[in-house]
Structure formats: structure tokens, C-alpha cells
Design a protein around this motif. Structure first.
Motif, short mmCIF file in Angstrom:
data_model
loop_
_atom_site.label_atom_id
_atom_site.label_comp_id
_atom_site.label_asym_id
_atom_site.label_seq_id
_atom_site.Cartn_x
_atom_site.Cartn_y
_atom_site.Cartn_z
N PRO A 73 -8.13 -19.03 3.70
CA PRO A 73 -9.26 -19.91 4.05
C PRO A 73 -10.61 -19.23 3.86
O PRO A 73 -11.61 -19.91 3.68
N THR A 74 -10.63 -17.90 3.82
CA THR A 74 -11.92 -17.21 3.71
C THR A 74 -12.34 -16.98 2.25
O THR A 74 -13.41 -16.47 1.98
N HIS A 75 -11.47 -17.36 1.33
CA HIS A 75 -11.78 -17.07 -0.08
C HIS A 75 -10.97 -18.01 -0.95
O HIS A 75 -9.74 -17.94 -0.97
N LYS A 76 -11.67 -18.86 -1.68
CA LYS A 76 -10.99 -19.93 -2.39
C LYS A 76 -9.95 -19.45 -3.41
O LYS A 76 -9.01 -20.16 -3.73
#
Lengths: 165, 165
Positions: A73-76
Motif C-alpha cells: 500500500p505504500t508503493h504502487k
DNA sequence: CTAAACCGATTGCGAATTGCAACCGGTTGC
DNA sequence: GCAACCGGTTGCAATTCGCAATCGGTTTAG
């Protein structure tokens, strides 16, 4: 990657899935090195796996249900790889293999310390470590224990050997 | 067959020796199938190894000190392959691998029965079986036990499944 | 005595796998 | 806006694998 199915022997079937020089090293890094992303597995490994081999093995391990992949969720672009229960239960295999290698092969001191502790700890320590893996990879609740975890103890021992030389 | 030496990690070193689809199957046949000659290993294996691969793996296992080879006094061309102590101590690795495969892979009933018994028997049964292997392969004296050996029990269970279907 | 079967490998060859490096389009941090 | 980073993919050369045929010597059956 075809279904060979040479025989229905459990050892043979295990080897058809894991019988190469890299798959178990990836599992090892996920277990003991806490590597969860592609790049971590690619660059932080002792042995220097190449990216195409890593991609291929991760695909096979996914298909076999040994690991799962979800989006970070923190990095696509990042994916997070996790061990399944099936993957976690490879720990005893790795532990026995590590113990054998530690006893008979030219293991370096830094990289052998984990094997020694795990061997001395025996199945009880393995079970505790597997519980910790279930917590980290499956989100399972683990009953509170006093003192540092097995993972922390192994890591501390490793760093102690690295620093104290 | 060059010395790769990718790292001094015990798991990696073990995989450099045993990390392929055939080596551990040869060990398995020597342990559980009591195969000691080239032809026995070649023709009586479930999976059908080819002769050049078998010759190559036997050579590597010899170099690594996992097996030994001696001339068969009853036949000038035959060699007898035996497990060394180092080879016998691969039993726990095989046992764990068999247990994992039995639990998670499509094992056939006949070929899975040994894995089930060995898993249920646990480390104590493994130790007893290793003692029997020491007797058969190293000529070690084994203290007398009552009843059938572990090897005999595994074989009987296998035949019972094969016949009773 | 002879022929066939058996012994442990070895050889040749096409197919598959591996290892390496370069590269890809997209995302993030500065 | 631009460099670094993201998870891969592609191309290619080298190695390994799997199969079948074969080898010279040995043992066994008739």
C-alpha cells in the motif's frame, strides 16, 4: 515449467518443486532475513541471484502455494511476498539441511552461527520460530512471550559474531 | 562440476552439493530401497534416471564423501556403493522433506506410507533407522533389538498397501 | 564351448535451463 | 524535473539435462 510428475513419492514430489539451487535460498532469505520485496531478495542475498531467475522462482513458488503476493500500500509498484503455512512448514527442512551443512561443509563462522543455534534449540525452538513467522506472514495472533523472539536472538547472535572479530 | 562457493552459508553449501532433482533420490533409494549397485539404482528407481546422470551424481557423491565405493568380491565388474556416516545423517533431511511432501503434495498411497510412518515415528525412529543403516553400510555393530527392524517395518507396510488394494 | 545376458559406465546430440547484462515503462523522492 | 528506484523482461551465450545407442569386459545358461 511443466508438470513432470515422475512419481508419486513424497520426496520426489518435493524435489520437483524445490529441487534446484535457488528456491530454498529464497525461502531462507524470507524466513531469516525478513526479505519481503523483489529488490530485497535480489540485492541483499549473499549469493547474488539474477533477476530473471528470481522472477521465475517466485512465480513457481506462488503457483505452488508456498508464498503469496500482495500489493504494497505504500508503493504502487512494490509487491509484498509472504510465506503461506505451507511455506512456513519448510522450516524443519531448512533447519535439518543447515545442521547437516554446518556439521560437514566449510561453513563460515558468521553464516554458521544461526545454524548452530537452531540446531541446538531443536524442534521446540523451530516451533517457536514458526509461530513468529505465522505472526509476521499470516497476521496470526501469537501468545505473548517473555524476552526476545527467536528471530531477534538469531539476528543478535549473527551481529555479535560479525562485530566481535 | 566446479566449486562454485557462492557463500559460506550452511544451507547454500548443502544446496551446492545436493541441490538438484536426482542426488537425494539416489540417497533415498540407497536408504529405503537398499540399492547398492549401479544397475539397481538405474533400473529399480521409480523415476527412471538415465545412466549418464546416475554416473555423474555417484561421482559427485563420492567426491563429497557422502558415499563410498568398493569392489564386489562376487563379481569383478560390480561395485558396491555404501553410505558414509555423513550420508546416513542425511536421513533427517529426507524425513522432513518426505513429511512436507506427504502433507502438501499429491502423494500416492503406496509411496506415501513410508513417509507417514517415518513422520509418526519421529526423531526416535529416525535414530533407530540410522543405526540400522550404520550396520548395513558401515559394518557397525548394533545392539540387539526385539522385533522387526525399522527398515523391515517400512517395507512390510509398503507391501501391505500394494497387496491390499 | 559358445552365445546371450548383464556389468558399469561413456559418447553424441538436441532440448531445456542457467547466468549475465542490458533494458523497459512506470513510480517515488528530492 | 530529474535521478534513483520499482518489479520485472528480453536477448544471448554457456552449461546442463535427458535420451538412446554403444562400449569392452564378465558372468551365466544351455
Amino acid at each position: 515449467m511443466t508438470d513432470a510428475q515422475r512419481s508419486g513419492c513424497p520426496i520426489n514430489l518435493s524435489l520437483e518443486v524445490l529441487g534446484d539451487k535457488w528456491s530454498l535460498l529464497i525461502i531462507r532469505d524470507m524466513m531469516f532475513g525478513n526479505r519481503r520485496h523483489f529488490r530485497e531478495l535480489l540485492t541483499k542475498s549473499e549469493e547474488g541471484i539474477s533477476s530473471n531467475i528470481l522472477a521465475d522462482r517466485l512465480k513457481t513458488l506462488l503457483e505452488q502455494g508456498i508464498i503469496t503476493r500482495e500489493d504494497d500500500p505504500t508503493h504502487k509498484q512494490k509487491g509484498i511476498y509472504s510465506l503461506t503455512e505451507q511455506g512456513i512448514e519448510l522450516l524443519p527442512v531448512l533447519a535439518q539441511m543447515a545442521a547437516w551443512g554446518y556439521k560437514y561443509l566449510p561453513v563460515t563462522e558468521e553464516l554458521g552461527i544461526r545454524a548452530r543455534l537452531l540446531s541446538e534449540g531443536g524442534p521446540k525452538m523451530w516451533a517457536e520460530f514458526m509461530d513468529e513467522l505465522r505472526e509476521n506472514h499470516l497476521g496470526a495472533k501469537r501468545r505473548r512471550r517473555s524476552g526476545p523472539s527467536v528471530g531477534e536472538r538469531l539476528q543478535a547472535a549473527y551481529e555479535s559474531v560479525v562485530n566481535g572479530r
